[in-house]
Design a protein around this motif. Structure first.
Motif, PDB file in Angstrom:
ATOM      1  N   HIS A  38     -16.014   7.631 -26.134  1.00  0.00           N
ATOM      2  CA  HIS A  38     -15.140   8.590 -26.815  1.00  0.00           C
ATOM      3  C   HIS A  38     -15.444   8.635 -28.306  1.00  0.00           C
ATOM      4  O   HIS A  38     -15.533   9.714 -28.913  1.00  0.00           O
ATOM      5  CB  HIS A  38     -13.673   8.226 -26.581  1.00  0.00           C
ATOM      6  CG  HIS A  38     -12.726   9.235 -27.135  1.00  0.00           C
ATOM      7  ND1 HIS A  38     -12.017   9.025 -28.300  1.00  0.00           N
ATOM      8  CD2 HIS A  38     -12.398  10.481 -26.723  1.00  0.00           C
ATOM      9  CE1 HIS A  38     -11.287  10.099 -28.565  1.00  0.00           C
ATOM     10  NE2 HIS A  38     -11.495  10.991 -27.620  1.00  0.00           N
ATOM     11  N   ILE A  73     -16.841  11.821 -30.577  1.00  0.00           N
ATOM     12  CA  ILE A  73     -16.267  12.312 -31.837  1.00  0.00           C
ATOM     13  C   ILE A  73     -17.352  12.333 -32.912  1.00  0.00           C
ATOM     14  O   ILE A  73     -17.475  13.291 -33.665  1.00  0.00           O
ATOM     15  CB  ILE A  73     -15.101  11.403 -32.299  1.00  0.00           C
ATOM     16  CG1 ILE A  73     -13.991  11.393 -31.279  1.00  0.00           C
ATOM     17  CG2 ILE A  73     -14.627  11.799 -33.682  1.00  0.00           C
ATOM     18  CD1 ILE A  73     -12.810  12.254 -31.564  1.00  0.00           C
ATOM     19  N   PHE A  84     -20.042  15.279 -33.206  1.00  0.00           N
ATOM     20  CA  PHE A  84     -19.724  16.578 -33.816  1.00  0.00           C
ATOM     21  C   PHE A  84     -20.125  16.636 -35.288  1.00  0.00           C
ATOM     22  O   PHE A  84     -20.425  17.706 -35.810  1.00  0.00           O
ATOM     23  CB  PHE A  84     -18.218  16.866 -33.714  1.00  0.00           C
ATOM     24  CG  PHE A  84     -17.768  17.246 -32.336  1.00  0.00           C
ATOM     25  CD1 PHE A  84     -17.059  16.352 -31.549  1.00  0.00           C
ATOM     26  CD2 PHE A  84     -18.038  18.500 -31.822  1.00  0.00           C
ATOM     27  CE1 PHE A  84     -16.637  16.701 -30.268  1.00  0.00           C
ATOM     28  CE2 PHE A  84     -17.623  18.858 -30.546  1.00  0.00           C
ATOM     29  CZ  PHE A  84     -16.923  17.951 -29.762  1.00  0.00           C
ATOM     30  N   ASP A  85     -20.093  15.479 -35.960  1.00  0.00           N
ATOM     31  CA  ASP A  85     -20.275  15.507 -37.412  1.00  0.00           C
ATOM     32  C   ASP A  85     -21.422  14.656 -37.930  1.00  0.00           C
ATOM     33  O   ASP A  85     -21.716  14.681 -39.114  1.00  0.00           O
ATOM     34  CB  ASP A  85     -18.976  15.043 -38.119  1.00  0.00           C
ATOM     35  CG  ASP A  85     -17.813  15.973 -37.804  1.00  0.00           C
ATOM     36  OD1 ASP A  85     -16.806  15.495 -37.253  1.00  0.00           O
ATOM     37  OD2 ASP A  85     -17.947  17.166 -38.108  1.00  0.00           O
ATOM     38  N   GLU A  86     -22.025  13.874 -37.047  1.00  0.00           N
ATOM     39  CA  GLU A  86     -23.126  13.011 -37.473  1.00  0.00           C
ATOM     40  C   GLU A  86     -24.331  13.242 -36.590  1.00  0.00           C
ATOM     41  O   GLU A  86     -24.194  13.662 -35.449  1.00  0.00           O
ATOM     42  CB  GLU A  86     -22.741  11.536 -37.276  1.00  0.00           C
ATOM     43  CG  GLU A  86     -21.766  10.963 -38.236  1.00  0.00           C
ATOM     44  CD  GLU A  86     -21.493   9.515 -37.880  1.00  0.00           C
ATOM     45  OE1 GLU A  86     -22.407   8.679 -38.027  1.00  0.00           O
ATOM     46  OE2 GLU A  86     -20.356   9.233 -37.455  1.00  0.00           O
ATOM     47  N   GLU A 137     -12.640  16.228 -22.507  1.00  0.00           N
ATOM     48  CA  GLU A 137     -12.321  15.863 -23.885  1.00  0.00           C
ATOM     49  C   GLU A 137     -13.229  16.622 -24.849  1.00  0.00           C
ATOM     50  O   GLU A 137     -12.784  17.130 -25.871  1.00  0.00           O
ATOM     51  CB  GLU A 137     -12.498  14.346 -24.043  1.00  0.00           C
ATOM     52  CG  GLU A 137     -12.179  13.815 -25.417  1.00  0.00           C
ATOM     53  CD  GLU A 137     -10.688  13.767 -25.733  1.00  0.00           C
ATOM     54  OE1 GLU A 137      -9.867  14.323 -24.959  1.00  0.00           O
ATOM     55  OE2 GLU A 137     -10.334  13.180 -26.763  1.00  0.00           O
ATOM     56  N   ILE A 191     -10.658  23.094 -30.328  1.00  0.00           N
ATOM     57  CA  ILE A 191      -9.895  22.910 -31.567  1.00  0.00           C
ATOM     58  C   ILE A 191     -10.764  23.273 -32.766  1.00  0.00           C
ATOM     59  O   ILE A 191     -10.332  23.981 -33.684  1.00  0.00           O
ATOM     60  CB  ILE A 191      -9.382  21.453 -31.682  1.00  0.00           C
ATOM     61  CG1 ILE A 191      -8.296  21.189 -30.639  1.00  0.00           C
ATOM     62  CG2 ILE A 191      -8.850  21.167 -33.088  1.00  0.00           C
ATOM     63  CD1 ILE A 191      -7.876  19.732 -30.527  1.00  0.00           C
ATOM     64  N   ARG A 192     -11.990  22.801 -32.763  1.00  0.00           N
ATOM     65  CA  ARG A 192     -12.888  23.050 -33.895  1.00  0.00           C
ATOM     66  C   ARG A 192     -13.212  24.536 -34.017  1.00  0.00           C
ATOM     67  O   ARG A 192     -13.266  25.076 -35.129  1.00  0.00           O
ATOM     68  CB  ARG A 192     -14.159  22.232 -33.736  1.00  0.00           C
ATOM     69  CG  ARG A 192     -13.932  20.719 -33.812  1.00  0.00           C
ATOM     70  CD  ARG A 192     -15.209  19.963 -33.548  1.00  0.00           C
ATOM     71  NE  ARG A 192     -16.128  20.111 -34.655  1.00  0.00           N
ATOM     72  CZ  ARG A 192     -16.346  19.184 -35.586  1.00  0.00           C
ATOM     73  NH1 ARG A 192     -15.700  18.038 -35.549  1.00  0.00           N
ATOM     74  NH2 ARG A 192     -17.213  19.396 -36.554  1.00  0.00           N
ATOM     75  N   ARG A 246     -14.442  20.771 -43.750  1.00  0.00           N
ATOM     76  CA  ARG A 246     -15.468  20.646 -42.700  1.00  0.00           C
ATOM     77  C   ARG A 246     -15.244  21.638 -41.576  1.00  0.00           C
ATOM     78  O   ARG A 246     -16.179  22.331 -41.171  1.00  0.00           O
ATOM     79  CB  ARG A 246     -15.431  19.203 -42.160  1.00  0.00           C
ATOM     80  CG  ARG A 246     -16.354  18.950 -40.979  1.00  0.00           C
ATOM     81  CD  ARG A 246     -17.808  18.841 -41.385  1.00  0.00           C
ATOM     82  NE  ARG A 246     -18.632  18.629 -40.192  1.00  0.00           N
ATOM     83  CZ  ARG A 246     -19.555  19.474 -39.767  1.00  0.00           C
ATOM     84  NH1 ARG A 246     -19.814  20.581 -40.436  1.00  0.00           N
ATOM     85  NH2 ARG A 246     -20.245  19.212 -38.676  1.00  0.00           N
ATOM     86  N   THR A 303     -20.919  17.620 -43.655  1.00  0.00           N
ATOM     87  CA  THR A 303     -20.193  16.404 -44.040  1.00  0.00           C
ATOM     88  C   THR A 303     -20.649  15.927 -45.424  1.00  0.00           C
ATOM     89  O   THR A 303     -19.834  15.446 -46.216  1.00  0.00           O
ATOM     90  CB  THR A 303     -20.421  15.280 -43.013  1.00  0.00           C
ATOM     91  OG1 THR A 303     -21.807  15.252 -42.659  1.00  0.00           O
ATOM     92  CG2 THR A 303     -19.609  15.520 -41.757  1.00  0.00           C
ATOM     93  N   PHE A 317      -3.436  22.522 -25.585  1.00  0.00           N
ATOM     94  CA  PHE A 317      -4.840  22.594 -25.204  1.00  0.00           C
ATOM     95  C   PHE A 317      -5.171  21.653 -24.047  1.00  0.00           C
ATOM     96  O   PHE A 317      -6.315  21.483 -23.692  1.00  0.00           O
ATOM     97  CB  PHE A 317      -5.749  22.212 -26.395  1.00  0.00           C
ATOM     98  CG  PHE A 317      -5.837  23.254 -27.457  1.00  0.00           C
ATOM     99  CD1 PHE A 317      -6.840  23.191 -28.393  1.00  0.00           C
ATOM    100  CD2 PHE A 317      -4.923  24.281 -27.554  1.00  0.00           C
ATOM    101  CE1 PHE A 317      -6.937  24.137 -29.402  1.00  0.00           C
ATOM    102  CE2 PHE A 317      -4.992  25.229 -28.543  1.00  0.00           C
ATOM    103  CZ  PHE A 317      -6.009  25.151 -29.484  1.00  0.00           C
TER     104      PHE A 317
END
Lengths: 140, 183
Positions: free
Chosen positions: A6, A10, A13-15, A38, A45-46, B138, B145, B178
């Motif tokens: 998990h 997460i 998405f950003d790394e 998930e 959401i993003r 972001r 980032t 959601f």
């Protein structure tokens, strides 16, 4: 759901994940419908966040320009006074520090001692000096 | 006119030229400020102050970063200050902390919110300011980032950590909407 996977999800998405991490995540996604769900939720959401259509109320630019014109007329004077004060104070401060350093250096050279008393040219009075002067006064 | 030409005109005394810059960057500043503060008079004031501050310090703008990034930095700082003021005012007047989650509608009242985007925006505004800032930059503004870290003057690791925690929090808040069986 595997906590480690998990966290990796997460992070993905950003790394930029390493090759090993990408492969581990891919395997985990293939084997876990919950993790796949998930991922879908987080992506949703993003995407919703990135699609936000937000604006100020009509006439925003006019309001800004009115304040720009007002600031040019009145606050400009106050600002320029403050700016002048700051601009003038800076060289005075630098000059004062230079003079202080010069005086302290001179005092240290004259006193031949590296001490606070020497730096500020304080007269050194010992207990003997004080006693002797008092004794001399009494004799008189 | 390019942005550089507009700035040159303004520096030469053409105040009205600044209006074009305001129009060009209004939506980006709005996305940042309203993302942080929510719609309303506070956000309008902070949005205006962002441009006024940029105008007053135009002589200090050297072009190292784009105008959009420069304005965003100002907007984020002013928004964070506004949030601190709100919190102080609530403390001063002994008001109960505003539970911004109250703004998030009942998951079953599907006509109470105008799309997922608005719902997510409301959820973002329940986050603490330090998490809200990274999410706005972001996720809403689309900065990388690294750019987010540069704007907020934070280490990259801190930004990544805050993003991770913010996303978990958003997921918790939004799970009734959601989660399974919704949308």
């Amino acid at each position: 759901m595997d906590k480690k996977m998990h966290k990796l999800l997460i992070r993905s998405f950003d790394e930029a994940l390493s090759v090993d991490e990408q492969q581990a995540l891919q395997r985990a996604l293939e084997n876990s419908p919950a993790l796949q769900d998930e991922k879908t939720r987080l992506q949703r959401i993003r995407t919703a966040a990135s699609q936000s259509q937000i604006t100020f109320s009509p006439g925003f630019a006019d309001n800004v320009m009115r304040k720009v014109r007002q600031s040019g007329e009145s606050n400009g004077l106050a600002e320029s006074f403050f700016d002048t004060l700051v601009a003038g104070f800076r060289p005075v401060l630098i000059g004062a520090v230079v003079v202080m350093i010069a005086l302290i250096s001179l005092n240290l050279i004259r006193s031949d001692s590296l001490s606070l008393s020497g730096a500020f040219a304080e007269p050194t009075v010992t207990l003997e000096d004080a006693y002797e002067s008092t004794y001399a006064m009494n004799l008189e | 006119m390019t942005d550089a030409e507009i700035i040159k005109s303004v520096r030469n005394g053409d105040q009205e030229a600044f209006r074009e810059l305001v129009k060009r960057y209004e939506s980006r500043v709005a996305a940042t400020v309203i993302g942080m503060l929510g719609p309303g008079p506070d956000a309008e004031d902070v949005g205006q102050d962002t441009f006024i501050r940029f105008y007053r310090h135009l002589d200090q703008y050297r072009g190292e970063s784009s105008i959009a990034t420069y304005l965003t930095r100002i907007a984020i700082n002013l928004s964070l200050n506004a949030l601190k003021r709100r919190k102080r005012q609530r403390t001063l007047f002994l008001e109960k902390p505003v539970d911004e989650a109250i703004d998030i509608p009942d998951p079953d009242a599907t006509d109470a919110y105008d799309g997922e985007s608005e719902l997510v925006q409301q959820a973002i505004r329940t986050l603490e300011p330090k998490f809200r800032a990274v999410v706005v930059l972001r996720l809403m503004r689309g900065y990388t980032t690294k750019e987010t870290a540069d704007i907020l003057k934070l280490p990259l690791g801190t930004v990544l950590s805050r993003l991770a925690r913010a996303q978990n929090k958003l997921k918790e808040i939004l799970s009734p909407y959601f989660g399974e069986g919704h949308g």
